[in-house]
Write an enzyme that holds these catalytic residues in place. Sequence first.
Site, mmCIF file in Angstrom:
data_model
loop_
_atom_site.group_PDB
_atom_site.id
_atom_site.type_symbol
_atom_site.label_atom_id
_atom_site.label_comp_id
_atom_site.label_asym_id
_atom_site.label_seq_id
_atom_site.Cartn_x
_atom_site.Cartn_y
_atom_site.Cartn_z
ATOM 1 N N ASP A 154 6.599 -5.630 -6.810
ATOM 2 C CA ASP A 154 5.920 -4.394 -6.464
ATOM 3 C C ASP A 154 4.476 -4.751 -6.161
ATOM 4 O OD1 ASP A 154 6.173 -1.603 -6.017
ATOM 5 O OD2 ASP A 154 4.898 -1.261 -7.746
ATOM 6 N N GLY A 175 2.842 -3.780 6.711
ATOM 7 C CA GLY A 175 2.141 -2.823 5.857
ATOM 8 C C GLY A 175 0.636 -2.772 6.120
HETATM 9 P P1 ITT Z 1 10.495 -2.771 -1.387
HETATM 10 O O1 ITT Z 1 9.963 -1.794 -2.430
HETATM 11 O O2 ITT Z 1 11.865 -2.450 -0.894
HETATM 12 O O3 ITT Z 1 10.349 -4.211 -1.818
HETATM 13 P P2 ITT Z 1 8.116 -2.000 0.074
HETATM 14 O O4 ITT Z 1 7.558 -2.480 1.381
HETATM 15 O O5 ITT Z 1 8.126 -0.526 -0.177
HETATM 16 O O6 ITT Z 1 9.568 -2.651 -0.071
HETATM 17 P P3 ITT Z 1 6.302 -2.280 -2.183
HETATM 18 O O7 ITT Z 1 6.754 -1.039 -2.834
HETATM 19 O O8 ITT Z 1 5.999 -3.465 -3.018
HETATM 20 O O9 ITT Z 1 7.344 -2.749 -1.075
HETATM 21 O O10 ITT Z 1 5.049 -2.035 -1.274
HETATM 22 C C1 ITT Z 1 4.152 -0.985 -1.467
HETATM 23 C C2 ITT Z 1 3.375 -0.797 -0.211
HETATM 24 O O11 ITT Z 1 2.439 -1.841 -0.085
HETATM 25 C C3 ITT Z 1 4.182 -0.751 1.080
HETATM 26 O O12 ITT Z 1 3.601 0.239 1.882
HETATM 27 C C4 ITT Z 1 3.990 -2.125 1.679
HETATM 28 O O13 ITT Z 1 4.006 -2.092 3.090
HETATM 29 C C5 ITT Z 1 2.613 -2.485 1.158
HETATM 30 N N1 ITT Z 1 2.516 -3.923 0.933
HETATM 31 C C6 ITT Z 1 3.131 -4.634 -0.044
HETATM 32 N N2 ITT Z 1 2.851 -5.935 0.072
HETATM 33 C C7 ITT Z 1 2.043 -6.040 1.152
HETATM 34 C C8 ITT Z 1 1.447 -7.116 1.811
HETATM 35 O O14 ITT Z 1 1.623 -8.366 1.404
HETATM 36 N N3 ITT Z 1 0.698 -6.866 2.885
HETATM 37 C C9 ITT Z 1 0.517 -5.613 3.321
HETATM 38 N N4 ITT Z 1 1.056 -4.537 2.784
HETATM 39 C C10 ITT Z 1 1.822 -4.743 1.697
#
Ligand code: ITT
Length: 208
Positions: free
Chosen positions: A62, A168
């Site tokens: 997360d 993201g």
């Molecule tokens: P999963 O929960 O299915 O793993 P997710 O993309 O929703 O996929 P997270 O809940 O960990 O994963 O991510 C929370 C948010 O933060 C989400 O909007 C991601 O795009 C962003 N995020 C996470 N890691 C990132 C990174 O390395 N670079 C840029 N944005 C990131």
Amino acid sequence: MLRYVTTNPGKIREAEQYLRDGSVEQLDFDYTEIQSDELGPIAAHGARQAYRRAGEPVIVDDAGMFVEALDGFPGPYSSYVEDTLGVERVWVLASDLEDRRASFRCVLAYCDGEAFDASPDPVDRVDRVAAAAAGPEADDDQEPLPVKLFEGYVPGEIVAPRGEGGFGYDPIFEHDGTTFAEMDTEQKNAISHRGRALAKFAEWFASR
Ligand code: ITT
């Protein structure tokens, strides 16, 4: 086989650089995210749920971006905010700020159904959902599934979107003059929150 449980293929691309030789495979399982101000309990709960589903060793991570002058917003709500506001509007919100310091944080949670040694990385032993479901009469002696946590952090600054890579919030997060979206996976991994958490995990996992 180790399963990296995520709906986000970008995470798998990054993880593969640490866990080579086909030792990790994506499990596209959208576990229920509990609400918490901290990433650790969210990742730990996801890992327990995913382990019960997969019956094999699992990793859940997360992550989120924390803007200092916005008291850490969007932080643990980064996913919801990306889906609703969108990353460009997060930048618009932040563009009025004088202090644009931000950070990315990642907590990687590992569960294989077995117990772990304590330290140096924390072990989450609190199965919050099971405890809530069991209610106040719950048997406190019952051991929940232990989950090992590995944390990574990188400081930076929120900037106007630049770059085509990553995923993201990468286009609006700058570290040392370059946004994460302007870096290739190897460059991002070398300094990123996930890269740091993965490096700690990979070292520990190799000796497990
Ligand atoms: P999963 O929960 O299915 O793993 P997710 O993309 O929703 O996929 P997270 O809940 O960990 O994963 O991510 C929370 C948010 O933060 C989400 O909007 C991601 O795009 C962003 N995020 C996470 N890691 C990132 C990174 O390395 N670079 C840029 N944005 C990131």
